[in-house]
Scaffold this active site. Structure first.
Site, PDB file in Angstrom:
ATOM      1  N   CYS A   1       0.704  -1.265  -0.249  1.00 47.88           N
ATOM      2  CA  CYS A   1      -0.245   0.056  -0.090  1.00 47.88           C
ATOM      3  C   CYS A   1       1.137   1.087   0.420  1.00 47.88           C
ATOM      4  CB  CYS A   1      -0.767   0.012   1.152  1.00 47.88           C
ATOM      5  SG  CYS A   1      -0.446  -0.261   2.100  1.00 47.88           S
TER       6      CYS A   1
ATOM      7  N   HIS B   1      -2.731   6.660   4.630  1.00 48.56           N
ATOM      8  CA  HIS B   1      -1.073   6.690   4.535  1.00 48.56           C
ATOM      9  C   HIS B   1      -0.458   7.819   4.450  1.00 48.56           C
ATOM     10  CE1 HIS B   1      -1.137   2.859   6.223  1.00 48.56           C
ATOM     11  NE2 HIS B   1      -0.776   1.772   5.152  1.00 48.56           N
TER      12      HIS B   1
HETATM   13  N1  LIG Z   1      -5.114  -3.472   5.061  1.00 49.77           N
HETATM   14  C1  LIG Z   1      -4.750  -2.781   3.533  1.00 49.77           C
HETATM   15  O1  LIG Z   1      -4.684  -1.786   4.053  1.00 49.77           O
HETATM   16  C2  LIG Z   1      -3.994  -3.589   2.941  1.00 49.77           C
HETATM   17  C3  LIG Z   1      -3.314  -2.950   2.269  1.00 49.77           C
HETATM   18  C4  LIG Z   1      -2.521  -3.932   1.066  1.00 49.77           C
HETATM   19  C5  LIG Z   1      -2.765  -4.903   1.551  1.00 49.77           C
HETATM   20  N2  LIG Z   1      -3.662  -6.305   2.646  1.00 49.77           N
HETATM   21  C6  LIG Z   1      -3.516  -7.165   3.171  1.00 49.77           C
HETATM   22  O2  LIG Z   1      -4.603  -7.574   2.410  1.00 49.77           O
HETATM   23  C7  LIG Z   1      -4.798  -9.222   3.524  1.00 49.77           C
HETATM   24  C8  LIG Z   1      -5.679  -8.767   4.261  1.00 49.77           C
HETATM   25  O3  LIG Z   1      -5.936  -7.496   5.291  1.00 49.77           O
HETATM   26  P1  LIG Z   1      -7.147  -6.928   6.050  1.00 49.77           P
HETATM   27  O4  LIG Z   1      -6.534  -5.672   6.535  1.00 49.77           O
HETATM   28  O5  LIG Z   1      -8.266  -6.898   5.065  1.00 49.77           O
HETATM   29  O6  LIG Z   1      -7.053  -8.113   6.866  1.00 49.77           O
HETATM   30  P2  LIG Z   1      -8.351  -8.469   8.337  1.00 49.77           P
HETATM   31  O7  LIG Z   1      -8.993  -6.973   8.681  1.00 49.77           O
HETATM   32  O8  LIG Z   1      -7.776  -8.951   9.593  1.00 49.77           O
HETATM   33  O9  LIG Z   1      -8.874  -9.581   7.731  1.00 49.77           O
HETATM   34  C9  LIG Z   1      -8.674 -10.391   7.338  1.00 49.77           C
HETATM   35  C10 LIG Z   1      -8.951 -11.325   6.301  1.00 49.77           C
HETATM   36  O10 LIG Z   1      -8.958 -13.205   5.945  1.00 49.77           O
HETATM   37  C11 LIG Z   1      -9.805 -13.860   6.450  1.00 49.77           C
HETATM   38  N3  LIG Z   1      -8.597 -14.778   6.968  1.00 49.77           N
HETATM   39  C12 LIG Z   1      -7.681 -15.289   7.540  1.00 49.77           C
HETATM   40  N4  LIG Z   1      -7.023 -16.008   8.302  1.00 49.77           N
HETATM   41  C13 LIG Z   1      -8.348 -16.755   7.367  1.00 49.77           C
HETATM   42  C14 LIG Z   1      -7.826 -18.458   6.788  1.00 49.77           C
HETATM   43  N5  LIG Z   1      -6.767 -18.923   7.929  1.00 49.77           N
HETATM   44  N6  LIG Z   1      -8.342 -18.661   5.949  1.00 49.77           N
HETATM   45  C15 LIG Z   1      -9.122 -18.101   4.889  1.00 49.77           C
HETATM   46  N7  LIG Z   1      -9.565 -16.922   5.452  1.00 49.77           N
HETATM   47  C16 LIG Z   1      -8.976 -16.193   6.552  1.00 49.77           C
HETATM   48  C17 LIG Z   1     -10.476 -13.423   7.953  1.00 49.77           C
HETATM   49  O11 LIG Z   1     -11.430 -13.901   7.861  1.00 49.77           O
HETATM   50  P3  LIG Z   1     -12.797 -13.950   9.726  1.00 49.77           P
HETATM   51  O12 LIG Z   1     -12.907 -13.338   9.512  1.00 49.77           O
HETATM   52  O13 LIG Z   1     -12.725 -15.382   8.934  1.00 49.77           O
HETATM   53  O14 LIG Z   1     -11.178 -14.314  10.170  1.00 49.77           O
HETATM   54  C18 LIG Z   1     -10.732 -11.908   6.870  1.00 49.77           C
HETATM   55  O15 LIG Z   1     -11.243 -11.968   6.226  1.00 49.77           O
HETATM   56  C19 LIG Z   1      -3.233  -8.924   4.541  1.00 49.77           C
HETATM   57  O16 LIG Z   1      -2.587 -10.005   3.378  1.00 49.77           O
HETATM   58  C20 LIG Z   1      -2.498  -7.690   4.167  1.00 49.77           C
HETATM   59  O17 LIG Z   1      -1.134  -7.997   4.106  1.00 49.77           O
HETATM   60  C21 LIG Z   1      -3.647  -4.696   3.444  1.00 49.77           C
END
Ligand SMILES: NC(=O)c1ccc[n+]([C@@H]2O[C@H](COP(=O)([O-])OP(=O)(O)OC[C@H]3O[C@@H](n4cnc5c(N)ncnc54)[C@H](OP(=O)(O)O)[C@@H]3O)[C@@H](O)[C@H]2O)c1
Length: 359
Positions: free
Chosen positions: A151, A267
């Site tokens: 990001c 950010h």
């Molecule tokens: N937040 C950002 O700004 C951002 C920016 C760029 C990239 N990312 C990337 O995007 C990804 C998700 O980020 P996020 O911020 O959305 O995180 P988050 O809010 O913690 O959400 C995580 C998601 O992944 C699911 N998950 C976790 N463990 C799992 C498993 N074993 N099997 C299937 N689903 C699973 C969770 O499902 P449950 O609800 O069932 O636990 C939830 O839907 C990460 O790789 C992160 O690095 C995030």
């Protein structure tokens, strides 16, 4: 890629339409990025045949409404992708490593938000306004993995690439001010809870970070490397070189300091640039005014420049404080400040724009 070669590319030039309404799966639909995927797919009226919502077993069975229809969340497994043309992954790196190859083998074209495949040979790392040509030859429904960059990298490159095309960035020094949302839904909840705790005079609840987050800031929580940089900082360096298509001596020199600040969403980044040739403040402002996906907020008389709140919930990256760097000779240095919503342009929006290139 040379700055001149890049400038001939326009965002939005993708392969010709093949699927009018692809079947879409969202892995990680219950998370911060997954929820933004849904909001953006609806807002942009992205054509969808069937929609599959996937998350962990913890969420399986929950229901989510999308465009007037109720969907049941299913557990993400290797078998989740039969008949899926587009798989949007935001379930964390471990899940991407495990399930994205299975999705691709089943014929789904994967756009992955994690860092799992970003630097892998043969995996395009794409910001549609910067290097849309990288998805050439990829077709929805025919497998393959495309990586969404980090990001902070996306936000930086939205602001800097238009200037790089004009005057070739030789060196870039960036400092980030990163929001809670970048660390997911749990980190946002932690900042909210700790703010309440502090204001109530209670001990703070710490589940996600090793430090008190409310009313504090700290070095980015990603893993420390042997060279003293954390992973987030090194992502900004390596991913920029890949996206700009730079190799060997051609590579821009880049150094980054990444810091987590108690901001809920969006950010901010302070960026110092050294160009291969002089670039004046007014030329830079004119270039940024015309840059797709960039909005200028640069009013010195009113001390009005971009803030994370300006960027929150918005698609554009906001740029301001554009000024000649007085420490560099011959007009080759510029400073600027930018803010971008990293759940939108830094994650879900960028991934959907990539998918739109394939429609
Ligand atoms: N937040 C950002 O700004 C951002 C920016 C760029 C990239 N990312 C990337 O995007 C990804 C998700 O980020 P996020 O911020 O959305 O995180 P988050 O809010 O913690 O959400 C995580 C998601 O992944 C699911 N998950 C976790 N463990 C799992 C498993 N074993 N099997 C299937 N689903 C699973 C969770 O499902 P449950 O609800 O069932 O636990 C939830 O839907 C990460 O790789 C992160 O690095 C995030």
């Amino acid at each position: 890629m040379s700055p001149t070669a890049e400038s001939s590319q326009q965002a939005g030039q993708g392969p010709k339409a093949r699927l009018s309404a692809p079947n879409v799966a969202i892995a990680g639909v219950t998370g911060a990025v997954g929820q933004e995927f849904l909001a953006l797919l609806a807002e942009r009226d992205f054509p969808i045949g069937e929609l599959r919502m996937l998350a962990s077993s913890r969420s399986a069975g929950k229901t989510i409404d999308f465009k007037g229809k109720t969907y049941t969340v299913e557990e993400l497994t290797e078998d989740s992708f039969k008949g899926v043309d587009l798989a949007l992954f935001s379930a964390g790196g471990a899940q991407s490593k495990r399930f994205a190859p299975a999705a691709s083998d089943a014929g789904a074209t994967v756009v992955d938000n994690s860092s799992a495949f970003r630097m892998a040979d043969g995996v395009p790392l794409v910001v549609p306004e910067v290097n849309p040509q990288a998805v050439k030859g990829i077709e929805l429904g025919k497998g393959g993995i495309i990586a969404n960059p980090n990001c902070s990298t996306i936000i930086m490159l939205m602001a800097v690439t238009p200037l790089h095309r004009a005057a070739n960035v030789k060196r870039m020094v960036v400092s980030t001010y990163q929001a809670a949302s970048g660390a997911g839904a749990a980190a946002m909840a932690e900042l909210e809870q700790q703010t309440r705790d502090v204001l109530a005079g209670d001990p703070v609840t710490q589940n996600v970070f090793n430090f008190q987050y409310a009313f504090n800031l700290f070095s980015h929580n990603s893993a420390m490397q042997d060279n003293g940089y954390n992973q987030e900082e090194m992502k900004m360096v390596h991913e920029t070189h890949k996206i700009w298509g730079q190799a060997g001596e051609q590579k821009s020199a880049i150094t980054a300091t990444c810091v987590r600040v108690p901001i809920m969403r969006a950010h901010a980044e302070s960026i110092n640039l050294t160009f291969g040739k002089p670039l004046s403040e007014s030329e830079a402002v004119a270039i940024l005014k015309d840059a797709p996906g960039v909005s200028l907020i640069d009013d010195r008389s009113d001390n009005r420049f971009p803030t994370p709140l300006d960027a929150s919930g918005k698609d554009d990256v906001f740029v301001g404080r554009v000024r000649q760097d007085i420490s560099q000779p011959d007009g080759v240095g510029l400073d600027l400040f930018c803010c971008g919503d990293q759940i939108r342009k830094g994650a879900a929006l960028n991934a959907i724009q990539i998918a739109e290139l394939l429609l």
